[in-house]
Design a protein around this motif. Sequence first.
Motif, mmCIF file in Angstrom:
data_model
loop_
_atom_site.group_PDB
_atom_site.id
_atom_site.type_symbol
_atom_site.label_atom_id
_atom_site.label_comp_id
_atom_site.label_asym_id
_atom_site.label_seq_id
_atom_site.Cartn_x
_atom_site.Cartn_y
_atom_site.Cartn_z
ATOM 1 N N GLU A 231 98.922 9.241 8.744
ATOM 2 C CA GLU A 231 98.361 7.963 9.041
ATOM 3 C C GLU A 231 99.128 7.011 10.250
ATOM 4 O O GLU A 231 98.418 6.525 11.028
ATOM 5 C CB GLU A 231 98.601 6.884 7.815
ATOM 6 N N ALA A 232 100.494 7.150 10.236
ATOM 7 C CA ALA A 232 101.161 6.732 11.298
ATOM 8 C C ALA A 232 100.786 7.371 12.786
ATOM 9 O O ALA A 232 100.519 6.620 13.544
ATOM 10 C CB ALA A 232 102.572 6.533 11.124
ATOM 11 N N LEU A 233 100.553 8.759 12.710
ATOM 12 C CA LEU A 233 100.226 9.243 13.907
ATOM 13 C C LEU A 233 98.931 8.865 14.520
ATOM 14 O O LEU A 233 98.524 8.970 15.630
ATOM 15 C CB LEU A 233 100.398 10.948 13.622
ATOM 16 N N LEU A 234 98.186 8.806 13.322
ATOM 17 C CA LEU A 234 96.793 8.429 13.773
ATOM 18 C C LEU A 234 96.529 7.127 14.474
ATOM 19 O O LEU A 234 96.036 6.637 15.441
ATOM 20 C CB LEU A 234 95.754 8.395 12.452
ATOM 21 N N THR A 235 97.487 6.048 13.719
ATOM 22 C CA THR A 235 97.429 4.886 14.420
ATOM 23 C C THR A 235 98.111 4.690 15.919
ATOM 24 O O THR A 235 97.657 4.143 16.835
ATOM 25 C CB THR A 235 98.195 3.891 13.577
ATOM 26 N N LEU A 236 99.100 5.487 15.920
ATOM 27 C CA LEU A 236 99.699 5.575 17.528
ATOM 28 C C LEU A 236 98.814 6.306 18.259
ATOM 29 O O LEU A 236 98.798 5.829 19.225
ATOM 30 C CB LEU A 236 101.152 6.475 17.413
ATOM 31 N N ASP A 237 98.053 7.363 17.869
ATOM 32 C CA ASP A 237 96.896 8.033 18.639
ATOM 33 C C ASP A 237 95.842 7.062 19.186
ATOM 34 O O ASP A 237 95.468 6.921 20.350
ATOM 35 C CB ASP A 237 96.234 9.068 17.988
ATOM 36 N N MET A 238 95.338 6.132 18.295
ATOM 37 C CA MET A 238 94.421 5.132 18.520
ATOM 38 C C MET A 238 94.907 3.983 19.424
ATOM 39 O O MET A 238 94.353 3.754 20.339
ATOM 40 C CB MET A 238 93.968 4.540 17.090
ATOM 41 N N CYS A 239 96.131 3.643 19.280
ATOM 42 C CA CYS A 239 96.681 2.690 20.107
ATOM 43 C C CYS A 239 96.872 3.037 21.484
ATOM 44 O O CYS A 239 96.538 2.366 22.540
ATOM 45 C CB CYS A 239 98.238 2.139 19.684
ATOM 46 N N MET A 240 97.186 4.237 21.479
ATOM 47 C CA MET A 240 97.635 5.026 22.982
ATOM 48 C C MET A 240 96.253 5.346 23.671
ATOM 49 O O MET A 240 96.180 5.502 25.046
ATOM 50 C CB MET A 240 98.681 6.019 22.824
ATOM 51 N N THR A 241 95.242 5.647 22.912
ATOM 52 C CA THR A 241 94.092 6.767 23.613
ATOM 53 C C THR A 241 92.911 5.727 23.471
ATOM 54 O O THR A 241 91.829 6.074 24.105
ATOM 55 C CB THR A 241 93.979 7.894 23.111
ATOM 56 N N ASN A 242 92.769 4.653 22.632
ATOM 57 C CA ASN A 242 91.409 4.287 22.317
ATOM 58 C C ASN A 242 91.564 2.612 22.084
ATOM 59 O O ASN A 242 91.637 2.261 20.826
ATOM 60 C CB ASN A 242 90.764 4.958 20.807
ATOM 61 N N SER A 243 91.432 2.070 23.193
ATOM 62 C CA SER A 243 91.785 0.447 23.137
ATOM 63 C C SER A 243 90.619 -0.277 22.119
ATOM 64 O O SER A 243 91.083 -1.323 21.821
ATOM 65 C CB SER A 243 91.706 -0.127 24.680
#
Length: 82
Positions: free
Chosen positions: A21-33
């Motif tokens: 879940e944390a990795l998904l959130t980080l991915d979304m923050c970094m790649t999908n504004s």
Amino acid sequence: MTHQERLYRALKSECQAEVNEALLTLDMCMTNSTAIGEHTSEHFLKEASKALDKLDSAQGRLDTLESYVEGSSMFNKKQLND
């Protein structure tokens, strides 16, 4: 399967889910504004920071759990790793 093995697997699954879940959130923050409702830099930083804290905590818990089990004679390690 013993209740100790079941408990270990449940705790491990919980930690792994929090890591993902944390990795998904980080991915979304970094790649999908557009994935974050508020589009301010402060909000992105806050969400990414919370996700990083969650990742650190979950990975630490997972490492501690695995380390404890490896050092304990209470568990049949072969069954836990299957």
